[in-house]
Design a protein around this motif. Structure first.
Motif, PDB file in Angstrom:
ATOM      1  N   VAL A  65      19.448  -4.960   8.239  1.00 31.16           N
ATOM      2  CA  VAL A  65      20.234  -3.789   7.840  1.00 31.16           C
ATOM      3  C   VAL A  65      19.322  -2.704   7.268  1.00 31.16           C
ATOM      4  N   ILE A  66      18.416  -3.102   6.373  1.00 30.25           N
ATOM      5  CA  ILE A  66      17.519  -2.117   5.759  1.00 30.25           C
ATOM      6  C   ILE A  66      16.651  -1.458   6.819  1.00 30.25           C
ATOM      7  N   PHE A  67      16.163  -2.288   7.763  1.00 31.06           N
ATOM      8  CA  PHE A  67      15.276  -1.748   8.788  1.00 31.06           C
ATOM      9  C   PHE A  67      15.996  -0.695   9.624  1.00 31.06           C
ATOM     10  N   PHE A  68      17.244  -0.949   9.981  1.00 30.26           N
ATOM     11  CA  PHE A  68      17.899   0.023  10.853  1.00 30.26           C
ATOM     12  C   PHE A  68      18.455   1.204  10.082  1.00 30.26           C
ATOM     13  N   VAL A  69      18.665   1.061   8.787  1.00 28.84           N
ATOM     14  CA  VAL A  69      18.891   2.264   7.970  1.00 28.84           C
ATOM     15  C   VAL A  69      17.646   3.160   8.047  1.00 28.84           C
ATOM     16  N   GLY A  70      16.467   2.532   7.988  1.00 28.91           N
ATOM     17  CA  GLY A  70      15.224   3.294   8.112  1.00 28.91           C
ATOM     18  C   GLY A  70      15.086   3.937   9.474  1.00 28.91           C
ATOM     19  N   VAL A  71      15.440   3.195  10.535  1.00 28.86           N
ATOM     20  CA  VAL A  71      15.356   3.761  11.887  1.00 28.86           C
ATOM     21  C   VAL A  71      16.267   4.974  12.010  1.00 28.86           C
ATOM     22  N   VAL A 111      11.862  11.443   6.053  1.00 28.83           N
ATOM     23  CA  VAL A 111      11.376  10.585   7.139  1.00 28.83           C
ATOM     24  C   VAL A 111      10.346   9.595   6.600  1.00 28.83           C
ATOM     25  N   LEU A 112       9.448  10.074   5.733  1.00 24.76           N
ATOM     26  CA  LEU A 112       8.454   9.169   5.145  1.00 24.76           C
ATOM     27  C   LEU A 112       9.134   8.074   4.330  1.00 24.76           C
ATOM     28  N   MET A 113      10.160   8.452   3.578  1.00 25.93           N
ATOM     29  CA  MET A 113      10.874   7.443   2.787  1.00 25.93           C
ATOM     30  C   MET A 113      11.549   6.426   3.689  1.00 25.93           C
ATOM     31  N   SER A 114      12.058   6.883   4.833  1.00 29.79           N
ATOM     32  CA  SER A 114      12.684   5.947   5.761  1.00 29.79           C
ATOM     33  C   SER A 114      11.655   4.986   6.353  1.00 29.79           C
ATOM     34  N   VAL A 134      -1.418  -0.998   3.358  1.00 29.74           N
ATOM     35  CA  VAL A 134      -1.420  -0.055   4.477  1.00 29.74           C
ATOM     36  C   VAL A 134      -0.303   0.969   4.308  1.00 29.74           C
ATOM     37  N   ALA A 135       0.849   0.533   3.771  1.00 32.97           N
ATOM     38  CA  ALA A 135       1.948   1.473   3.557  1.00 32.97           C
ATOM     39  C   ALA A 135       1.566   2.540   2.547  1.00 32.97           C
ATOM     40  N   ALA A 136       0.821   2.140   1.509  1.00 34.20           N
ATOM     41  CA  ALA A 136       0.384   3.135   0.529  1.00 34.20           C
ATOM     42  C   ALA A 136      -0.542   4.155   1.177  1.00 34.20           C
ATOM     43  N   ALA A 137      -1.487   3.660   1.990  1.00 36.23           N
ATOM     44  CA  ALA A 137      -2.391   4.585   2.672  1.00 36.23           C
ATOM     45  C   ALA A 137      -1.611   5.516   3.596  1.00 36.23           C
ATOM     46  N   GLU A 138      -0.636   4.952   4.295  1.00 37.27           N
ATOM     47  CA  GLU A 138       0.170   5.758   5.216  1.00 37.27           C
ATOM     48  C   GLU A 138       0.953   6.831   4.465  1.00 37.27           C
ATOM     49  N   ALA A 139       1.537   6.459   3.327  1.00 35.09           N
ATOM     50  CA  ALA A 139       2.308   7.449   2.572  1.00 35.09           C
ATOM     51  C   ALA A 139       1.406   8.578   2.088  1.00 35.09           C
TER      52      ALA A 139
END
Lengths: 101, 142
Positions: free
Chosen positions: A14-20, A32-35, A69-74
């Protein structure tokens, strides 16, 4: 006693597709970054849940690496947003088409 | 590191929401034309994921699940403890850990290159103005 992983998998889906949906529908790049972070953390939830079900460290280690990696991406995403905003004074993922061929 | 990055993201969002200046174009905060296709993609993806999970249930007995020895919270040297995690991180998974450090280094350099080089003159001007503003009260008191 093996913990049941199915609630974690369901919540993660559910969380993943809220992000999608957020990535596809929103036009504000910060949203978009938060998603995208939402999708990262859904994957992390599944990794940790399965690491606990199979008594195995690899999932936890991998979730740790994903967090890094998520921190670097953000950080890189924010830098790109700042640079584009300085150039264009208008940040909209639909109207940034300078690289359009 | 993660906390800092995510905190910065949220600070940006809050600053944008409270500033009131519209750096974003007018209209609703959604892509107007993409709503239908995006909804289709989202719903189809969700259905596909649920189907993929449900289509192949784990047949009992095919997977030898080890008897979980999950320790109590705070107990040392069992699965899930901090010592267990740290030992695995620095022995078995040392190479990915080091690669992570390299990724962070590349991210730092990339962020500085992208964000700081975009308007070097403006930042210099901004610093100069700030310095002069700091000097003003000293002059006034004399």
């Amino acid at each position: 006693m093996t913990p049941d992983v199915s609630p974690y998998v369901a919540l993660s889906a559910v969380i993943f597709f809220v992000g999608v949906a957020g990535v596809l529908l929103r036009r504000n790049p910060l949203i978009v970054l938060m998603s995208i972070e939402l999708m990262f953390n859904a994957a992390n939830l599944v990794l940790v849940a399965f690491a606990r079900a199979w008594v195995n460290n690899a999932g936890q280690i991998f979730a740790f690496l994903v967090i890094t990696v998520a921190a670097a991406e953000a950080a890189i995403g924010l830098a790109i947003v700042v640079a584009v905003f300085r150039q264009a004074k208008n940040v909209d993922v639909d109207e940034i088409a300078e690289l359009h061929g | 590191v993660y906390g800092g990055a995510i905190l910065m993201l949220f600070v940006f969002v809050i600053a944008l929401l409270s500033s009131g200046i519209g750096p974003f174009s007018e209209g609703p905060n959604r892509l107007p034309g993409a709503r239908g296709p995006a909804a289709v993609v989202t719903v189809l993806g969700f259905v596909a994921l649920v189907y993929a999970v449900l289509a192949r249930p784990l047949v009992p007995g095919t997977l030898e699940l080890p008897v979980a020895t999950v320790g109590q919270v705070g107990q040392a040297n069992v699965f899930g403890s901090l010592a267990d995690f740290g030992t695995a991180l620095f022995t078995t998974y040392l190479l990915p850990f080091e690669v992570t450090a390299f990724v962070l280094l590349v991210a730092i350099i990339g962020v500085i290159t992208v964000a700081a080089d975009a308007a070097p003159q403006r930042t210099g001007h901004h610093l100069k103005r700030k310095r002069s503003r700091e000097r003003e009260p000293i002059v006034k008191t004399r």
